[in-house]
Design a protein around this motif. Structure first.
Motif, PDB file in Angstrom:
ATOM      1  N   PHE A  55      84.372  31.164  99.901  1.00 50.70           N
ATOM      2  CA  PHE A  55      84.184  32.248 100.867  1.00 50.70           C
ATOM      3  C   PHE A  55      84.336  31.728 102.296  1.00 50.70           C
ATOM      4  N   THR A  56      83.638  30.627 102.624  1.00 47.28           N
ATOM      5  CA  THR A  56      83.720  30.112 103.995  1.00 47.28           C
ATOM      6  C   THR A  56      85.111  29.546 104.288  1.00 47.28           C
ATOM      7  N   ASP A  57      85.759  28.928 103.286  1.00 43.51           N
ATOM      8  CA  ASP A  57      87.127  28.431 103.479  1.00 43.51           C
ATOM      9  C   ASP A  57      88.081  29.573 103.814  1.00 43.51           C
ATOM     10  N   ALA A  58      87.930  30.695 103.103  1.00 44.42           N
ATOM     11  CA  ALA A  58      88.836  31.829 103.326  1.00 44.42           C
ATOM     12  C   ALA A  58      88.751  32.279 104.780  1.00 44.42           C
ATOM     13  N   ILE A  59      87.536  32.361 105.316  1.00 45.47           N
ATOM     14  CA  ILE A  59      87.380  32.803 106.700  1.00 45.47           C
ATOM     15  C   ILE A  59      87.966  31.764 107.655  1.00 45.47           C
ATOM     16  N   ALA A  60      87.677  30.489 107.413  1.00 44.52           N
ATOM     17  CA  ALA A  60      88.161  29.435 108.312  1.00 44.52           C
ATOM     18  C   ALA A  60      89.689  29.369 108.327  1.00 44.52           C
ATOM     19  N   ILE A  61      90.318  29.462 107.157  1.00 43.19           N
ATOM     20  CA  ILE A  61      91.781  29.360 107.093  1.00 43.19           C
ATOM     21  C   ILE A  61      92.420  30.547 107.809  1.00 43.19           C
ATOM     22  N   ALA A  62      91.879  31.758 107.560  1.00 45.81           N
ATOM     23  CA  ALA A  62      92.457  32.941 108.198  1.00 45.81           C
ATOM     24  C   ALA A  62      92.309  32.871 109.716  1.00 45.81           C
ATOM     25  N   GLN A  63      91.202  32.306 110.196  1.00 51.99           N
ATOM     26  CA  GLN A  63      91.008  32.172 111.651  1.00 51.99           C
ATOM     27  C   GLN A  63      92.040  31.222 112.239  1.00 51.99           C
ATOM     28  N   ALA A  64      92.343  30.158 111.505  1.00 49.47           N
ATOM     29  CA  ALA A  64      93.254  29.140 112.037  1.00 49.47           C
ATOM     30  C   ALA A  64      94.706  29.545 111.876  1.00 49.47           C
ATOM     31  N   ALA A  65      94.998  30.444 110.941  1.00 53.42           N
ATOM     32  CA  ALA A  65      96.378  30.833 110.667  1.00 53.42           C
ATOM     33  C   ALA A  65      96.821  31.917 111.644  1.00 53.42           C
ATOM     34  N   PRO A  66      98.146  32.110 111.791  1.00 55.50           N
ATOM     35  CA  PRO A  66      98.601  33.217 112.626  1.00 55.50           C
ATOM     36  C   PRO A  66      98.278  34.545 111.963  1.00 55.50           C
ATOM     37  N   GLY A  67      98.274  35.601 112.785  1.00 56.65           N
ATOM     38  CA  GLY A  67      98.034  36.936 112.253  1.00 56.65           C
ATOM     39  C   GLY A  67      96.638  37.409 112.534  1.00 56.65           C
ATOM     40  N   PRO A  68      96.390  38.704 112.336  1.00 55.14           N
ATOM     41  CA  PRO A  68      95.059  39.256 112.609  1.00 55.14           C
ATOM     42  C   PRO A  68      94.013  38.632 111.685  1.00 55.14           C
ATOM     43  N   ASN A  69      92.781  38.509 112.197  1.00 55.76           N
ATOM     44  CA  ASN A  69      91.739  37.842 111.425  1.00 55.76           C
ATOM     45  C   ASN A  69      91.387  38.567 110.136  1.00 55.76           C
ATOM     46  N   VAL A  70      91.741  39.867 110.052  1.00 55.55           N
ATOM     47  CA  VAL A  70      91.405  40.638 108.853  1.00 55.55           C
ATOM     48  C   VAL A  70      92.107  40.065 107.620  1.00 55.55           C
ATOM     49  N   LEU A  71      93.098  39.195 107.818  1.00 56.10           N
ATOM     50  CA  LEU A  71      93.791  38.607 106.669  1.00 56.10           C
ATOM     51  C   LEU A  71      92.876  37.714 105.842  1.00 56.10           C
ATOM     52  N   PHE A  72      91.670  37.411 106.367  1.00 55.30           N
ATOM     53  CA  PHE A  72      90.727  36.689 105.500  1.00 55.30           C
ATOM     54  C   PHE A  72      90.401  37.531 104.274  1.00 55.30           C
ATOM     55  N   VAL A  73      90.513  38.857 104.400  1.00 51.91           N
ATOM     56  CA  VAL A  73      90.273  39.750 103.261  1.00 51.91           C
ATOM     57  C   VAL A  73      91.341  39.540 102.190  1.00 51.91           C
ATOM     58  N   ALA A  74      92.605  39.395 102.624  1.00 47.12           N
ATOM     59  CA  ALA A  74      93.688  39.130 101.669  1.00 47.12           C
ATOM     60  C   ALA A  74      93.428  37.821 100.930  1.00 47.12           C
ATOM     61  N   LEU A  75      92.951  36.834 101.681  1.00 45.24           N
ATOM     62  CA  LEU A  75      92.705  35.516 101.107  1.00 45.24           C
ATOM     63  C   LEU A  75      91.546  35.565 100.103  1.00 45.24           C
ATOM     64  N   ILE A  76      90.523  36.366 100.419  1.00 49.55           N
ATOM     65  CA  ILE A  76      89.403  36.540  99.494  1.00 49.55           C
ATOM     66  C   ILE A  76      89.890  37.209  98.208  1.00 49.55           C
ATOM     67  N   GLY A  77      90.714  38.261  98.357  1.00 47.50           N
ATOM     68  CA  GLY A  77      91.251  38.950  97.179  1.00 47.50           C
ATOM     69  C   GLY A  77      92.094  38.018  96.326  1.00 47.50           C
ATOM     70  N   TRP A  78      92.908  37.215  96.998  1.00 45.70           N
ATOM     71  CA  TRP A  78      93.773  36.224  96.331  1.00 45.70           C
ATOM     72  C   TRP A  78      92.921  35.239  95.522  1.00 45.70           C
TER      73      TRP A  78
END
Lengths: 194, 196
Positions: A55-78
């Motif tokens: 869970f915490t990795d998903a948020i950290a990776i999405a923050q560091a990656a390009p694109g809107p931060n909401v993509l952490f949701v995609a990463l969680i689903g993945w």
């Protein structure tokens, strides 16, 4: 992201996940990141579909990656889908969580924006859009301050503050491309100066 | 939706997106530049580089995007897309914001495991995070220039902005309450200033 969790998801679980994200979407005034507490409770504590680390990795990776931060949701689903055992389930996880978190809020925004566009000469509409301006500006400056100082130790992490203030001044005063600033920040960090 | 809505009011003609594909490409490119936060990039691209909007337009649309549920910067893309091509424009901007960037995030997550323990990678992420914080604050400072042309006098708008900063950054009060109180005061005062 380590795949050390093996779960079984039924169709009922997928529908439950979708419904939960639709509710989160309606609750996400102030951004999807504002609902992470509830997401964590549901996914990690209640169902055990994700580990704490995932869970915490998903948020950290999405923050560091390009694109809107909401993509952490995609990463969680993945990741939930991968935990369920296949790349097919992972793709389904992305679709279920992203459509769930986006659909209700986007429909509301679209209706509000269309109504506002048709009625843009109304005194109330102009008063709302212009009256919110001081708050909107104050909120942006606050977000910068909070992000710059969140969970940090001022005595040891002052170089980070210097980088934040320098970035703010340079961006405010020049038209330099944003990627140069980010690249400089990454370089200074990689050299171990932060 | 073959007839696009009239261009936003304003005396100076502004360039505008030529097509939905133009919107999609613009939002894909700007989303891919947004490490840690896309909002500064949207402001830079829409207002300063492509000049599809004025600073005032941007602040007004951001007010709508911020007060509705949903990820703010994604809401902003919907509002901007809708402004030019209605519902299909909103969908084009939304797709631009999410489609390619989500593939990039998933790809990054798949390679992340190999590098997560590397101190240089961790340091680079910290450096980029610090720059992002400064970029978001600078976007707010730039937009503050629009307050000089606000219907309310500058001391009033500056006080409201200052109140928001104290409440959110120093006192860490919850967003919805601050939005209702400070935003509400701003709206009521502005309403009284505007001619009916």
């Amino acid at each position: 992201m380590s795949g050390d969790l093996h779960i079984v998801l039924t169709w009922h679980d997928w529908i439950d996940l979708f419904a939960h994200y639709m509710v989160l979407s309606l609750m996400s005034v102030g951004g999807a990141i504002a609902t992470t507490g509830e997401m964590h409770r549901y996914l990690v504590e209640q169902h055990g579909w994700l580990t704490q680390q995932q869970f915490t990795d998903a948020i950290a990776i999405a923050q560091a990656a390009p694109g809107p931060n909401v993509l952490f949701v995609a990463l969680i689903g993945w990741t939930v889908g991968l935990n369920a055992g296949s790349y097919l389930a992972a793709v389904l996880g992305v679709i279920v969580t992203m459509v769930g978190i986006m659909l209700p809020s986007s429909v509301i925004v679209l209706l509000a924006a269309s109504w506002g566009q048709r009625n843009r000469e109304l005194r109330a509409v102009r008063a709302f859009k212009q009256g919110m301006a001081p708050l909107v500006i104050g909120m942006l400056i606050s977000t910068g301050i909070v992000l710059g100082g969140a969970n940090r130790d001022p005595a040891n992490e002052w170089p980070l503050y210097i980088v934040s203030v320098l970035a703010a001044v340079i961006l405010w005063r020049t038209r330099i491309h944003l990627l140069w600033l980010l690249g400089a920040g990454a370089l200074v960090g990689a050299l171990g100066w932060l | 939706m073959t007839q696009p809505p009239a261009p936003p009011p304003g005396s100076v003609p502004h360039p505008r997106p030529r097509s939905r594909r133009d919107l999609f490409v613009a939002f894909t490119l700007l989303a891919l530049q947004g490490f840690g936060g896309v909002l500064p990039v949207v402001q830079r691209e829409m207002v300063e580089r492509r000049r599809w909007m004025t600073q005032e337009d941007f602040v007004e649309e951001w007010a709508v995007a911020q007060t509705m549920p949903g990820p703010n910067v994604v809401n902003l893309s919907i509002v901007i897309g809708n402004r030019y091509f209605g519902v299909s424009g909103a969908l084009a901007a939304l797709a631009g914001m999410l489609l390619v960037p989500s593939l990039v995030v998933l790809a990054l997550a798949t390679v992340y495991a190999q590098f997560s323990d590397n101190p240089r990678v961790a340091g680079a992420l910290r450096g980029m995070g610090a720059v992002t914080a400064g970029m978001i604050a600078a976007t707010g400072i730039k937009l503050a220039a629009t307050l000089t042309r606000h219907p309310l006098p500058l001391p009033v708008t500056a006080t409201l902005a200052g109140l928001a900063i104290v409440a959110l950054a120093a006192l860490r009060l919850p967003m919805p309450g601050v939005l209702a109180v400070v935003g509400g005061i701003g709206c009521v005062l502005t309403w009284r200033r505007l001619t009916p």
